[in-house]
Design an enzyme around this catalytic site. Structure first.
Site, PDB file in Angstrom:
ATOM      1  N   HIS A 194      38.210  38.826  40.678  1.00  0.00           N
ATOM      2  CA  HIS A 194      37.101  39.110  39.755  1.00  0.00           C
ATOM      3  C   HIS A 194      37.514  38.805  38.317  1.00  0.00           C
ATOM      4  CE1 HIS A 194      34.760  41.180  42.851  1.00  0.00           C
ATOM      5  NE2 HIS A 194      33.799  41.388  41.964  1.00  0.00           N
ATOM      6  N   ARG A 242      37.662  46.292  36.489  1.00  0.00           N
ATOM      7  CA  ARG A 242      38.302  46.431  37.798  1.00  0.00           C
ATOM      8  C   ARG A 242      39.273  47.614  37.823  1.00  0.00           C
ATOM      9  NH1 ARG A 242      35.207  44.954  41.054  1.00  0.00           N
ATOM     10  NH2 ARG A 242      36.641  44.190  42.647  1.00  0.00           N
ATOM     11  N   HIS A 271      41.687  47.749  41.180  1.00  0.00           N
ATOM     12  CA  HIS A 271      42.770  46.867  40.762  1.00  0.00           C
ATOM     13  C   HIS A 271      43.713  47.588  39.809  1.00  0.00           C
ATOM     14  CE1 HIS A 271      42.154  42.935  42.500  1.00  0.00           C
ATOM     15  NE2 HIS A 271      40.873  42.960  42.202  1.00  0.00           N
ATOM     16  N   ASP A 274      47.403  43.402  38.126  1.00  0.00           N
ATOM     17  CA  ASP A 274      46.478  42.529  38.856  1.00  0.00           C
ATOM     18  C   ASP A 274      45.533  41.830  37.876  1.00  0.00           C
ATOM     19  OD1 ASP A 274      47.556  43.775  41.104  1.00  0.00           O
ATOM     20  OD2 ASP A 274      45.778  45.017  41.477  1.00  0.00           O
TER      21      ASP A 274
END
Length: 278
Positions: free
Chosen positions: A180, A213, A219, A223
């Protein structure tokens, strides 16, 4: 009388033919100005501009995820705790919206930062640009994702995410790096090139898109950081692709036309700004 009638009739015929030619020319231009159809590689996901072998190799480009006991992992855990404190706030709700990558909903994510609406009808090349680069940026993360299969925060802390319906799928999809985030950062870089006068707002929105995220509890901080790197890597590679460059130039022209019309985003941009201020 007959001669004058013939002259008048001929003028009308020529005028009608000219109108037909102009109309046909405009229709032809309109057809040419629309993006060509692109096949789906997954329901709702269009093929990107790059071939699979052209995607940046995340396994070769980024380091392994933070090791147990490392300062980097401690930072991941700290950011995760702080981010989860936003649960139930407008920022949490915006993070849930940022999780949506299907179109047309995803087209609105950057409309406030861009200052104009992004629609399939009004900005077809820009719309297509976002749809296709979603695949290019997202797929660039998968050699590392599949190799490391890092567990996501909600699998470790057992706390809710902002997208509960996606948790079953996310448990099978490696956390590192964030796809994402790669997509959002790629979009931010591309849009800042289309609208350089809005670059600060667009890039700030791209950063927040990735941070969503963390807030969603899906996440880790590392990440997201490496997801941005892969998004930038994908955009660098895309600039060598002629089809991408042509679409980019067409999108720039569309943006200028929409801006000249004074069209505004349909999103509540004040609410978005307030949420991001949290």
């Amino acid at each position: 009388m007959t001669h004058q009638f013939c002259k008048t009739s001929m003028r009308w015929i020529l005028l009608v033919l000219a109108c037909i030619a102009i109309t046909a020319g405009c229709a032809g231009f309109e057809r040419e100005s629309k993006p060509a159809a692109v096949p789906e590689i997954h329901p709702g996901i269009l093929a990107g501009y790059l071939q699979p072998e052209e995607h940046p190799n995340s396994l070769a480009l980024i380091p392994p995820p933070p090791a147990e006991g490392s300062a980097a992992l401690a930072l991941d855990e700290e950011v995760s705790r702080e981010s989860r404190a936003l649960r139930g706030t407008p920022r949490w709700e915006l993070a849930a919206k940022d999780a949506e990558l299907m179109f047309p909903e995803a087209a609105g994510s950057f409309s406030c930062a861009l200052g104009t609406p992004i629609t399939e009808m009004g900005t077809p090349h820009l719309y297509m640009l976002l749809r296709r680069t979603l695949a290019d940026a997202g797929l660039s993360t998968y050699t590392a994702k599949n190799h490391y299969q890092r567990k996501r925060p909600f699998m470790v802390n057992k706390e809710p995410t902002c997208t509960p319906d996606e948790e079953e799928h996310l448990m099978k999809d490696g956390s590192y790096p964030s796809g994402h985030t790669a997509i959002g950062w790629a979009w931010a870089l591309i849009l800042s090139e289309i609208a350089p006068d809005r670059a600060d707002a667009i890039l700030a929105r791209g950063r927040a898109f990735g941070e969503s995220r963390n807030i969603c509890n899906v996440h880790w901080h590392s990440d997201v950081a490496e997801g941005r790197f892969m998004g930038a890597s994908a955009v660098a590679r895309l600039h060598a692709d002629p089809a991408f460059r042509a679409e980019l130039e067409a999108a720039k022209a569309e943006y200028e036309a929409v801006r000249a019309k004074g069209l505004k985003p349909t999103r509540d941009c004040q609410a978005e700004a307030d949420a991001l201020g949290q």
